[in-house]
Design an enzyme around this catalytic site. Structure first.
Site, PDB file in Angstrom:
ATOM      1  N   GLY A  16       0.821  -1.199   0.000  1.00 49.53           N
ATOM      2  CA  GLY A  16       0.000   0.000   0.000  1.00 49.53           C
ATOM      3  C   GLY A  16       0.861   1.257   0.000  1.00 49.53           C
ATOM      4  O   GLY A  16       2.093   1.192  -0.008  1.00 49.53           O
ATOM      5  N   ARG A  18       2.954   4.251   1.200  1.00 50.56           N
ATOM      6  CA  ARG A  18       3.871   4.467   2.332  1.00 50.56           C
ATOM      7  C   ARG A  18       4.138   3.199   3.124  1.00 50.56           C
ATOM      8  O   ARG A  18       4.368   3.237   4.329  1.00 50.56           O
ATOM      9  CB  ARG A  18       3.342   5.566   3.255  1.00 50.56           C
ATOM     10  CG  ARG A  18       3.270   6.933   2.622  1.00 50.56           C
ATOM     11  CD  ARG A  18       4.630   7.433   2.326  1.00 50.56           C
ATOM     12  NE  ARG A  18       4.598   8.836   1.896  1.00 50.56           N
ATOM     13  CZ  ARG A  18       5.598   9.440   1.344  1.00 50.56           C
ATOM     14  NH1 ARG A  18       6.728   8.804   1.137  1.00 50.56           N
ATOM     15  NH2 ARG A  18       5.500  10.692   0.967  1.00 50.56           N
ATOM     16  N   THR A  41       8.110   6.695 -13.326  1.00 57.95           N
ATOM     17  CA  THR A  41       6.874   6.843 -14.094  1.00 57.95           C
ATOM     18  C   THR A  41       6.040   8.037 -13.639  1.00 57.95           C
ATOM     19  O   THR A  41       5.084   8.398 -14.299  1.00 57.95           O
ATOM     20  CB  THR A  41       6.017   5.570 -14.008  1.00 57.95           C
ATOM     21  OG1 THR A  41       5.660   5.341 -12.639  1.00 57.95           O
ATOM     22  CG2 THR A  41       6.765   4.367 -14.555  1.00 57.95           C
ATOM     23  N   HIS A  56      12.716  11.366  -3.058  1.00 54.42           N
ATOM     24  CA  HIS A  56      13.215  10.090  -3.573  1.00 54.42           C
ATOM     25  C   HIS A  56      14.603  10.249  -4.185  1.00 54.42           C
ATOM     26  O   HIS A  56      15.482   9.413  -3.974  1.00 54.42           O
ATOM     27  CB  HIS A  56      12.252   9.517  -4.622  1.00 54.42           C
ATOM     28  CG  HIS A  56      11.109   8.749  -4.048  1.00 54.42           C
ATOM     29  ND1 HIS A  56      10.899   7.422  -4.328  1.00 54.42           N
ATOM     30  CD2 HIS A  56      10.112   9.127  -3.217  1.00 54.42           C
ATOM     31  CE1 HIS A  56       9.818   7.008  -3.682  1.00 54.42           C
ATOM     32  NE2 HIS A  56       9.321   8.020  -3.012  1.00 54.42           N
ATOM     33  N   ASP A  90       9.694   2.448 -10.794  1.00 55.57           N
ATOM     34  CA  ASP A  90       8.855   2.946  -9.700  1.00 55.57           C
ATOM     35  C   ASP A  90       7.920   4.030 -10.243  1.00 55.57           C
ATOM     36  O   ASP A  90       8.369   5.129 -10.533  1.00 55.57           O
ATOM     37  CB  ASP A  90       9.757   3.508  -8.602  1.00 55.57           C
ATOM     38  CG  ASP A  90       9.039   3.680  -7.269  1.00 55.57           C
ATOM     39  OD1 ASP A  90       7.818   3.424  -7.192  1.00 55.57           O
ATOM     40  OD2 ASP A  90       9.711   4.065  -6.312  1.00 55.57           O
TER      41      ASP A  90
END
Length: 175
Positions: A16, A18, A41, A56, A90
């Site tokens: 899910g 986080r 993406t 990130h 990702d």
């Protein structure tokens, strides 16, 4: 205990929001030698998403080469050199959303991704959300998205050597 399998060519990490999916994928990729490639993406449509993307990038550091590819991830995989250390995609959930928004043929795009995964000579880690654990959505678009995501996750999991489900930062090995 690490959920990594050194011999895994294709790894799918589900969970899910986080749940720790991306963090685990990054940790597993960093155990590999050679150039690390991050196929992103996500598209930054607002300040909150720009902040997530920046977070990130900082977390990954300089070892990573970023490729922003909201739709053509199969093509991106096919163009990488065979000696690539590892690739992290990702994430498949945003990719699916992008495909739906662009009115692309989901089955054809999925088949293209699977063919690219079959052909790679380097490890690929794919991150995807598990969206089928909640209630049935109240509108057709949301139900279609949930159904496409479930089929996509099943297809990639069938090809994967290693599948991990993340919950609360904890890995559960599915395959």
């Amino acid at each position: 205990m690490s959920p990594a399998r050194a011999e895994a060519k294709i790894t799918l990490i589900l969970g899910g929001a986080r749940s720790g999916k991306s963090r685990l994928a990054e940790e597993l990729a960093q155990k590999r030698d050679g150039q690390l490639v991050y196929i992103a993406t996500a598209e930054a449509w607002d300040d909150e998403m720009r902040a997530r993307i920046a977070e990130h990038k900082v977390r990954r550091g300089d070892r990573w080469h970023d490729v922003e590819m909201p739709i053509a991830i199969a093509e991106a995989l096919r163009t990488l050199p065979a000696d690539t250390g590892a690739v992290l995609v990702d994430c498949l959930t945003l990719w699916l959303s992008n495909l739906m928004h662009a009115n692309r043929d989901i089955a054809m795009e999925t088949a293209g991704l699977l063919a690219a995964l079959d052909a790679v000579r380097f490890p690929v880690l794919l991150v995807s959300n598990e969206v089928g654990l909640g209630i049935v959505p109240d509108n057709r678009l949301a139900r279609d998205f949930r159904d496409h995501q479930g089929r996509l996750n099943q297809a990639v999991a069938a090809r994967a050597d290693h599948v991990v489900f993340m919950a609360a930062g904890l890995p559960l090995i599915l395959k």
